[in-house]
Design a protein around this motif. Sequence first.
Motif, PDB file in Angstrom:
ATOM      1  N   ASP A 220       0.810  -1.220   0.000  1.00  0.00           N
ATOM      2  CA  ASP A 220       0.000   0.000   0.000  1.00  0.00           C
ATOM      3  C   ASP A 220       0.841   1.266   0.000  1.00  0.00           C
ATOM      4  OD1 ASP A 220       1.021  -0.248   2.512  1.00  0.00           O
ATOM      5  OD2 ASP A 220      -0.878  -0.006   3.578  1.00  0.00           O
ATOM      6  N   LYS A 221       2.155   1.130   0.022  1.00  0.00           N
ATOM      7  CA  LYS A 221       3.027   2.305   0.000  1.00  0.00           C
ATOM      8  C   LYS A 221       3.772   2.338  -1.335  1.00  0.00           C
ATOM      9  CE  LYS A 221       3.586   2.824   4.979  1.00  0.00           C
ATOM     10  NZ  LYS A 221       4.542   2.909   6.102  1.00  0.00           N
ATOM     11  N   ILE A 222       3.105   2.909  -2.317  1.00  0.00           N
ATOM     12  CA  ILE A 222       3.679   3.024  -3.654  1.00  0.00           C
ATOM     13  C   ILE A 222       3.667   4.499  -4.054  1.00  0.00           C
ATOM     14  CG2 ILE A 222       3.518   2.314  -6.065  1.00  0.00           C
ATOM     15  CD1 ILE A 222       1.824  -0.061  -5.136  1.00  0.00           C
ATOM     16  N   SER A 223       4.793   5.000  -4.486  1.00  0.00           N
ATOM     17  CA  SER A 223       4.859   6.364  -5.025  1.00  0.00           C
ATOM     18  C   SER A 223       5.152   6.277  -6.517  1.00  0.00           C
ATOM     19  CB  SER A 223       5.930   7.194  -4.320  1.00  0.00           C
ATOM     20  OG  SER A 223       7.207   6.623  -4.497  1.00  0.00           O
ATOM     21  N   VAL A 224       4.665   7.257  -7.254  1.00  0.00           N
ATOM     22  CA  VAL A 224       4.891   7.329  -8.699  1.00  0.00           C
ATOM     23  C   VAL A 224       5.531   8.684  -8.996  1.00  0.00           C
ATOM     24  CG1 VAL A 224       3.798   7.381 -10.961  1.00  0.00           C
ATOM     25  CG2 VAL A 224       2.987   5.771  -9.225  1.00  0.00           C
ATOM     26  N   SER A 225       6.691   8.661  -9.640  1.00  0.00           N
ATOM     27  CA  SER A 225       7.432   9.902  -9.869  1.00  0.00           C
ATOM     28  C   SER A 225       7.469  10.263 -11.344  1.00  0.00           C
ATOM     29  CB  SER A 225       8.863   9.780  -9.339  1.00  0.00           C
ATOM     30  OG  SER A 225       9.602   8.852 -10.103  1.00  0.00           O
ATOM     31  N   SER A 226       7.526  11.561 -11.597  1.00  0.00           N
ATOM     32  CA  SER A 226       7.602  12.064 -12.961  1.00  0.00           C
ATOM     33  C   SER A 226       8.585  13.220 -13.025  1.00  0.00           C
ATOM     34  CB  SER A 226       6.222  12.530 -13.440  1.00  0.00           C
ATOM     35  OG  SER A 226       6.284  13.020 -14.773  1.00  0.00           O
ATOM     36  N   VAL A 227       9.568  13.115 -13.887  1.00  0.00           N
ATOM     37  CA  VAL A 227      10.470  14.222 -14.164  1.00  0.00           C
ATOM     38  C   VAL A 227       9.767  15.163 -15.135  1.00  0.00           C
ATOM     39  CG1 VAL A 227      12.657  14.894 -15.213  1.00  0.00           C
ATOM     40  CG2 VAL A 227      12.542  12.870 -13.750  1.00  0.00           C
ATOM     41  N   ILE A 228       9.694  16.442 -14.775  1.00  0.00           N
ATOM     42  CA  ILE A 228       8.979  17.413 -15.603  1.00  0.00           C
ATOM     43  C   ILE A 228       9.822  17.784 -16.825  1.00  0.00           C
ATOM     44  CG2 ILE A 228       7.828  19.645 -15.648  1.00  0.00           C
ATOM     45  CD1 ILE A 228       6.604  17.484 -13.810  1.00  0.00           C
ATOM     46  N   SER A 230       9.503  19.086 -21.298  1.00  0.00           N
ATOM     47  CA  SER A 230       8.668  19.804 -22.268  1.00  0.00           C
ATOM     48  C   SER A 230       7.521  18.937 -22.777  1.00  0.00           C
ATOM     49  CB  SER A 230       9.531  20.270 -23.456  1.00  0.00           C
ATOM     50  OG  SER A 230      10.481  21.225 -23.054  1.00  0.00           O
ATOM     51  N   ILE A 231       7.679  17.639 -22.700  1.00  0.00           N
ATOM     52  CA  ILE A 231       6.643  16.729 -23.194  1.00  0.00           C
ATOM     53  C   ILE A 231       5.447  16.654 -22.254  1.00  0.00           C
ATOM     54  CG2 ILE A 231       6.143  14.279 -23.652  1.00  0.00           C
ATOM     55  CD1 ILE A 231       8.955  14.068 -24.851  1.00  0.00           C
ATOM     56  N   ASN A 232       5.695  16.691 -20.954  1.00  0.00           N
ATOM     57  CA  ASN A 232       4.596  16.476 -20.005  1.00  0.00           C
ATOM     58  C   ASN A 232       4.282  17.666 -19.110  1.00  0.00           C
ATOM     59  OD1 ASN A 232       6.501  16.518 -17.854  1.00  0.00           O
ATOM     60  ND2 ASN A 232       6.871  14.329 -18.061  1.00  0.00           N
ATOM     61  N   ARG A 233       4.873  18.834 -19.399  1.00  0.00           N
ATOM     62  CA  ARG A 233       4.801  19.966 -18.474  1.00  0.00           C
ATOM     63  C   ARG A 233       3.392  20.518 -18.269  1.00  0.00           C
ATOM     64  NH1 ARG A 233       6.228  22.007 -23.347  1.00  0.00           N
ATOM     65  NH2 ARG A 233       5.506  24.064 -23.991  1.00  0.00           N
ATOM     66  N   ASN A 234       2.486  20.264 -19.158  1.00  0.00           N
ATOM     67  CA  ASN A 234       1.128  20.806 -19.008  1.00  0.00           C
ATOM     68  C   ASN A 234       0.177  19.823 -18.319  1.00  0.00           C
ATOM     69  OD1 ASN A 234       1.667  23.288 -20.370  1.00  0.00           O
ATOM     70  ND2 ASN A 234       1.604  22.192 -22.321  1.00  0.00           N
ATOM     71  N   GLY A 235       0.730  18.741 -17.794  1.00  0.00           N
ATOM     72  CA  GLY A 235      -0.153  17.707 -17.276  1.00  0.00           C
ATOM     73  C   GLY A 235      -0.093  17.474 -15.789  1.00  0.00           C
ATOM     74  N   GLU A 236       0.282  18.502 -14.999  1.00  0.00           N
ATOM     75  CA  GLU A 236       0.399  18.274 -13.566  1.00  0.00           C
ATOM     76  C   GLU A 236      -0.919  17.848 -12.931  1.00  0.00           C
ATOM     77  OE1 GLU A 236       0.920  22.830 -14.142  1.00  0.00           O
ATOM     78  OE2 GLU A 236       1.509  20.979 -15.140  1.00  0.00           O
ATOM     79  N   SER A 237      -2.023  18.478 -13.343  1.00  0.00           N
ATOM     80  CA  SER A 237      -3.323  18.101 -12.785  1.00  0.00           C
ATOM     81  C   SER A 237      -3.685  16.664 -13.157  1.00  0.00           C
ATOM     82  CB  SER A 237      -4.421  19.057 -13.272  1.00  0.00           C
ATOM     83  OG  SER A 237      -4.189  20.369 -12.803  1.00  0.00           O
ATOM     84  N   ALA A 238      -3.439  16.307 -14.411  1.00  0.00           N
ATOM     85  CA  ALA A 238      -3.717  14.940 -14.857  1.00  0.00           C
ATOM     86  C   ALA A 238      -2.827  13.940 -14.127  1.00  0.00           C
ATOM     87  CB  ALA A 238      -3.502  14.833 -16.364  1.00  0.00           C
ATOM     88  N   PHE A 239      -1.602  14.335 -13.792  1.00  0.00           N
ATOM     89  CA  PHE A 239      -0.691  13.461 -13.055  1.00  0.00           C
ATOM     90  C   PHE A 239      -1.243  13.163 -11.659  1.00  0.00           C
ATOM     91  CE2 PHE A 239       3.100  13.092 -10.242  1.00  0.00           C
ATOM     92  CZ  PHE A 239       3.580  11.881 -10.728  1.00  0.00           C
ATOM     93  N   TYR A 240      -1.747  14.210 -10.988  1.00  0.00           N
ATOM     94  CA  TYR A 240      -2.336  13.995  -9.660  1.00  0.00           C
ATOM     95  C   TYR A 240      -3.594  13.134  -9.748  1.00  0.00           C
ATOM     96  CZ  TYR A 240       0.875  17.587  -8.054  1.00  0.00           C
ATOM     97  OH  TYR A 240       2.011  18.285  -7.765  1.00  0.00           O
ATOM     98  N   GLU A 241      -4.390  13.364 -10.776  1.00  0.00           N
ATOM     99  CA  GLU A 241      -5.604  12.558 -10.952  1.00  0.00           C
ATOM    100  C   GLU A 241      -5.262  11.087 -11.205  1.00  0.00           C
ATOM    101  OE1 GLU A 241      -7.687  14.443 -14.104  1.00  0.00           O
ATOM    102  OE2 GLU A 241      -8.159  16.263 -12.952  1.00  0.00           O
ATOM    103  N   LEU A 242      -4.193  10.861 -11.980  1.00  0.00           N
ATOM    104  CA  LEU A 242      -3.772   9.495 -12.253  1.00  0.00           C
ATOM    105  C   LEU A 242      -3.351   8.793 -10.961  1.00  0.00           C
ATOM    106  CD1 LEU A 242      -3.039   7.264 -14.310  1.00  0.00           C
ATOM    107  CD2 LEU A 242      -0.765   8.326 -14.480  1.00  0.00           C
ATOM    108  N   ASN A 243      -2.603   9.503 -10.117  1.00  0.00           N
ATOM    109  CA  ASN A 243      -2.169   8.923  -8.855  1.00  0.00           C
ATOM    110  C   ASN A 243      -3.348   8.675  -7.911  1.00  0.00           C
ATOM    111  OD1 ASN A 243       1.001   8.764  -8.166  1.00  0.00           O
ATOM    112  ND2 ASN A 243       0.629  10.327  -9.745  1.00  0.00           N
ATOM    113  N   GLU A 244      -4.317   9.573  -7.955  1.00  0.00           N
ATOM    114  CA  GLU A 244      -5.515   9.363  -7.133  1.00  0.00           C
ATOM    115  C   GLU A 244      -6.257   8.105  -7.585  1.00  0.00           C
ATOM    116  OE1 GLU A 244      -9.485  11.838  -5.655  1.00  0.00           O
ATOM    117  OE2 GLU A 244      -7.945  12.823  -6.881  1.00  0.00           O
ATOM    118  N   LYS A 245      -6.319   7.913  -8.885  1.00  0.00           N
ATOM    119  CA  LYS A 245      -6.958   6.717  -9.437  1.00  0.00           C
ATOM    120  C   LYS A 245      -6.222   5.448  -9.003  1.00  0.00           C
ATOM    121  CE  LYS A 245      -7.420   4.322 -13.876  1.00  0.00           C
ATOM    122  NZ  LYS A 245      -7.146   4.419 -15.340  1.00  0.00           N
ATOM    123  N   TRP A 246      -4.900   5.496  -9.033  1.00  0.00           N
ATOM    124  CA  TRP A 246      -4.093   4.336  -8.675  1.00  0.00           C
ATOM    125  C   TRP A 246      -3.980   4.141  -7.162  1.00  0.00           C
ATOM    126  CZ3 TRP A 246       0.380   5.381 -12.635  1.00  0.00           C
ATOM    127  CH2 TRP A 246       0.067   4.765 -13.865  1.00  0.00           C
TER     128      TRP A 246
END
Length: 410
Positions: A220-228, A230-246
């Motif tokens: 139950d202790k899993i973290s997911v990391s993303s290096v910011i 130019s490809i993913n810089r506009n997706g911070e909100s989607a990144f948090y939503e993805l982690n909430e889903k997981w």
Amino acid sequence: MKYCEDIRIVSENGYVVLNNPHNGCWIKLTEECFNYVNNYINTESEHEDFINQFDLDSRIYIEDILNKLKKLELIDYNNKNELVSVDIAITALCNLKCLHCANSVMEFAGEPSTEELKSVFQILSKIGVKTICITGGEPLVRKDFFELTEFARERFDKLCLMSNATLINEDNAIFLADNYDDISISIDGYDKKTCEAIRGVNVFDKIDKAIRLLKNAGMDKISVSSVITSINRNGESAFYELNEKWGTVPILRRFAPVGRGRDNDEKLFKEMFIEDLNGRSINYKKTEVNWGFLPQYRTTICDAFMSNIYIGSDLCIYPCGALNLQEFKGDNILKIDNFYNYMRNKGYRETSGYNNYKSIMPDRAPYCSGCKVYMFCNTCPAYMYLYNKYGYLEAYCKSRKTILEKKIYG
């Protein structure tokens, strides 16, 4: 009563900032107030005699400031300097070729042997290290990964794993959940498209499956990391939503132009960097990253060689994973006669790698000389060093210095 070790004191515009570089705490005082406090701390007479020369209101005020300084550990700081956690790259090899990979600079090192790594674990456990983080490369590419895990599990209170998750499957998920206290998975995107643009085809689906397998196995202790980038810089909100889903913990990291990251910085970094300099401030909430804003609570700190070290796949000591470069290379841990005495007596200070590391700390780095806000501009000296090395620091500094000066001293 005395100031903390290595205290930073900077004055500007009638104010004085005091900072403990070991915990990041700081306070701003007027010059008048600082002079009273400084005289009190440095006085050779009894402190009670010194304080009694002031009227009641002044005494109350000075004593209140002194209590705040103690609470922030700016005075009477007890720096135990105990090594409590170690990151170990058990291999530099990886089954992926991510575009941004900084660790690719260590690919020449290959793999230490099983017995060498067991010897390292023995050394660290004997001196009381509590936490080990096993990283790479990709740790699961090693054929002896399960053997090494079981050996380490018996010797440390906490065992962590950093992985790309592509080799996690039905056969090993239960083993990982049973033996690791937490697992950190790199994704570097917020959906299938952005992840695979950096990490490769089908990686996102493998991560998604691995997380479900680990969850089902009780991890139950899993973290997911993303290096910011130019490809993913506009997706911070989607990144948090993805982690909430997981049901995972989101971690955002800065891009480091090292290794393949340096080879691909035009594509992954430069466009984002220029936009940020031109006013597009990126504020990633819920993360350690605070791009373009004044950190509210901490200044630049670094626990390298104090409570944490990084051991590369060449078994040499480095300040951290971001600085596993040849110029910061220290002694091979297996060639140190008595590692306990080595750490206690700070034997690492005799190495060129350590001295090169200290030279990039903002209170010593030549590119920070004379700056009145050097301790606030970045919470990681490694990034300042890398920005300077690859030609980005002047623009970075110019975009932030005026803003920080107004925030701190305005």
